[in-house]
Design a protein around this motif. Structure first.
Motif, mmCIF file in Angstrom:
data_model
loop_
_atom_site.group_PDB
_atom_site.id
_atom_site.type_symbol
_atom_site.label_atom_id
_atom_site.label_comp_id
_atom_site.label_asym_id
_atom_site.label_seq_id
_atom_site.Cartn_x
_atom_site.Cartn_y
_atom_site.Cartn_z
ATOM 1 N N SER A 231 0.680 -1.156 0.017
ATOM 2 C CA SER A 231 -0.044 -0.054 0.008
ATOM 3 C C SER A 231 0.802 1.321 -0.118
ATOM 4 O O SER A 231 0.724 2.204 -0.697
ATOM 5 N N SER A 232 2.026 1.314 0.858
ATOM 6 C CA SER A 232 2.942 2.503 0.993
ATOM 7 C C SER A 232 3.559 2.535 -0.427
ATOM 8 O O SER A 232 3.788 3.576 -0.836
ATOM 9 N N ALA B 277 2.511 1.501 -3.356
ATOM 10 C CA ALA B 277 1.612 2.184 -4.254
ATOM 11 C C ALA B 277 1.255 3.896 -4.058
ATOM 12 O O ALA B 277 1.242 4.421 -5.081
ATOM 13 N N ASP B 278 1.205 4.093 -2.832
ATOM 14 C CA ASP B 278 1.199 5.594 -2.755
ATOM 15 C C ASP B 278 2.291 6.136 -3.009
ATOM 16 O O ASP B 278 2.054 7.345 -3.871
ATOM 17 N N GLY B 279 3.282 5.841 -2.940
ATOM 18 C CA GLY B 279 4.492 6.534 -3.024
ATOM 19 C C GLY B 279 4.596 6.615 -4.726
ATOM 20 O O GLY B 279 4.956 7.566 -5.493
ATOM 21 N N ALA C 95 1.870 6.524 -6.799
ATOM 22 C CA ALA C 95 1.080 7.437 -7.252
ATOM 23 C C ALA C 95 1.279 8.891 -7.203
ATOM 24 O O ALA C 95 1.027 9.656 -7.977
ATOM 25 N N ARG C 96 2.205 8.960 -6.207
ATOM 26 C CA ARG C 96 2.773 10.707 -5.965
ATOM 27 C C ARG C 96 3.699 10.942 -6.912
ATOM 28 O O ARG C 96 3.563 12.125 -7.810
ATOM 29 N N ALA D 184 -3.705 -2.268 -5.985
ATOM 30 C CA ALA D 184 -3.439 -1.056 -5.406
ATOM 31 C C ALA D 184 -3.179 -0.086 -6.196
ATOM 32 O O ALA D 184 -3.473 1.240 -6.104
ATOM 33 N N LEU D 185 -2.632 -0.145 -7.268
ATOM 34 C CA LEU D 185 -2.063 0.941 -8.449
ATOM 35 C C LEU D 185 -3.429 1.457 -9.016
ATOM 36 O O LEU D 185 -3.707 2.459 -9.307
ATOM 37 N N THR E 1 -6.583 1.166 -8.170
ATOM 38 C CA THR E 1 -7.492 1.777 -7.223
ATOM 39 C C THR E 1 -7.084 3.202 -7.267
ATOM 40 O O THR E 1 -8.041 4.074 -7.192
ATOM 41 N N ARG E 2 -5.896 3.465 -7.076
ATOM 42 C CA ARG E 2 -5.469 4.913 -7.333
ATOM 43 C C ARG E 2 -5.128 5.613 -8.575
ATOM 44 O O ARG E 2 -5.553 6.882 -8.704
ATOM 45 N N ARG E 3 -4.967 4.831 -9.479
ATOM 46 C CA ARG E 3 -5.256 5.196 -10.647
ATOM 47 C C ARG E 3 -6.014 4.352 -11.839
ATOM 48 O O ARG E 3 -5.335 3.571 -12.716
#
Length: 507
Positions: free
Chosen positions: A421-422, A424-426, A428-429, A455-456, A458-460
């Motif tokens: 998750s972290s 994927a967050d990184g 995405a940023r 996870a990716l 979901t963000r994109r």
């Protein structure tokens, strides 16, 4: 005391029988310029062949000097290598031609193009002084979860596989290089990689995919390689490599194969863990193999196999007639292939990339109106670490995208992250404001890839998906991770390439 000194003179075999036994061995070794003394002694006593790996390759000139050195020691020594293409090979540092894997060739289904790719690989081998190629793969990709065949196969249809095998074998033969169809009687119906454990194919005889092997025999293939796979309906007790019923009754009688039957590497766990390499060598030769491969560079393993064979000959456990028969086939193979041809004609350097471009498949419309939609993309390439026995490694999609679009960024991920998750967050940023490409390689076999991709996405949700193994949903698919495959996918993603080359899955 070394293995070479183990046998007292009073128990020694006649020189001709000792040489005969050595003919049945193929050895791996360490080094790029200096031939180990132990290997020299094996060659002096009649070693049938050596197999080269990435560890033996620095550049093309060095490989040619090494093969010249080996052949100067014994002109009839066979020098071989695994050379399937598509990321399965060991000659990238020696300027190997970039050709896609077999599955991509099967997707294109142009046997003439397959022949051009095989010709490029064989011509390169001949130029290096390598005259035995442990390819092509004759397995049919049957099980969706098979972990070892996959894009190494030409496809899922035995007839398609058969016609591409014929094209490959004939092109290789025209270069004076010995081809080897593998892995008899098939590894595509298993759920286990025999490098790691015993593999089993439960199908009865009449359901096996033997048509490609029959086609290979009809095409005059000089070598076949056995599979470390148990077929309970044929022989419940032993894998094919060690089964007299499979190697004798099925291969020699039913298929009528008269060439050299070589074992897959004996250090693979399907053999080594249950039988041991030395006993595996003895049993394989007794069952009908003509040569056994010990690919590990530790020559003590080769010596232990040799000593087991010599001991079995002295005791009568291994009949002399069987080893004489095997060595006779190896001698005939060496007479035909051990000495490289003279001047090597040029091969087509563009055949591989042409095949890879024609193989790329995706959603209808992508790669047409969508050309250029991912310029300046952030590319996330998810793939398992290269298989140590097969891959030269080093290829990644980001490098190929950047070669045609220097504005691209991204990263390669080759294993499970501690915190997906972290991660994927990184990503995405970092990718904010840029197109995102998420590439996976056989994600169904590797849950960490599925989880990170999910996870990716979901963000994109707008991310473009790419599959670099077998097809995966709606993803753009390259059908392989060879450099040519990845370059072709990169061209489609960035719009650099032939407009309209990408078709739907049914095209």
């Amino acid at each position: 005391m070394t293995h070479a000194e183990h046998v007292p003179l009073s128990a020694a075999l006649p020189v001709d029988l000792d040489e005969t036994a050595h003919r049945c061995l193929v050895a791996g070794f360490e080094g790029t310029t200096v031939v180990p003394d132990t290997l020299k002694r094996l060659v002096d006593r009649g070693l049938g062949g050596v197999i080269l790996f990435t560890r033996n390759v620095r550049d093309a000139e060095q490989v040619r000097r090494l093969t010249d050195t080996l052949r100067a020691m014994r002109p009839d020594l066979l020098v071989g290598i695994d050379n399937e293409g598509g990321g399965i090979g060991h000659l990238v540092a020696a300027d190997a031609p970039d050709v896609p894997g077999n599955f991509a060739l099967g997707v294109v289904d142009d046997p003439g193009l397959t022949a051009r790719c095989a010709d490029a690989l064989a011509g390169h081998l001949a130029a290096l002084g390598i005259t035995a190629s442990y390819a092509p793969v004759a397995d049919v990709q049957l099980q969706p979860d098979n972990p070892i065949v996959r894009t190494r196969a030409f496809g899922t249809d035995p007839e398609l596989v058969s016609r591409h095998l014929r094209a490959w074998i004939e092109a290789t033969e025209a270069r004076g290089v010995a081809s080897c169809a593998k892995h008899f009687p098939g590894h595509g119906g298993t759920l286990t990689d025999s490098h790691h454990d015993v593999a089993v194919d439960p199908r009865p005889y009449d359901e096996l995919d033997l048509a490609p092997f029959r086609a290979a025999v009809a095409a005059g293939v000089p070598m076949l390689m056995s599979a470390h796979v148990v077929f309970p309906e044929l022989d419940a007790n032993r894998p094919a490599t060690l089964s007299r019923r499979i190697l004798g009754d099925l291969l020699r009688v039913d298929l009528g194969f008269e060439g050299v039957l070589v074992s897959d590497a004996l250090e693979m766990k399907a053999i080594a863990d249950r039988y041991g390499e030395a006993a595996g060598a003895r049993i394989a030769l007794a069952a009908g193999a003509d040569q056994v491969i010990v690919a590990v560079p530790d020559l003590e393993v080769t010596l232990s196999c040799r000593d087991e064979v010599l001991g079995a000959l002295r005791s009568g456990l291994l009949p002399e007639e069987r080893v004489l028969e095997a060595a006779g086939r190896v001698r005939r193979l060496a007479e035909r292939y051990a000495t490289p041809a003279g001047a090597v004609a040029a091969w087509d350097p563009e055949a591989g990339l042409e095949a890879a471009r024609r193989a790329v498949r995706g959603q209808d419309g992508f790669g047409r109106d969508g050309f250029g939609q991912v310029r300046g993309a952030h590319v996330v390439d998810l793939f398992p670490p290269p298989h140590p026995a097969l891959n030269w490694g080093g290829e990644d999609l980001l490098s190929e995208v950047r070669a045609v679009d220097p504005t691209a960024t991204g990263t390669a991920v080759t294993g499970e992250a501690a915190d997906p998750s972290s991660l994927a967050d990184g990503i995405a940023r970092v990718a904010a404001g840029a197109p995102l490409v998420v590439a996976t390689c056989d994600a169904d076999l590797h849950p960490w890839q599925r989880h990170l991709r999910a996870a990716l996405l979901t963000r994109r949700p707008d991310a473009v998906q790419v599959a670099t193994g077998l097809p995966d949903g709606e993803a753009l698919c390259s059908y392989g991770r060879g450099r040519a495959n990845l370059r072709a996918a990169a061209e489609v993603l960035t719009g650099v390439g032939v407009v309209g080359q990408v078709r739907g899955q049914g095209g």
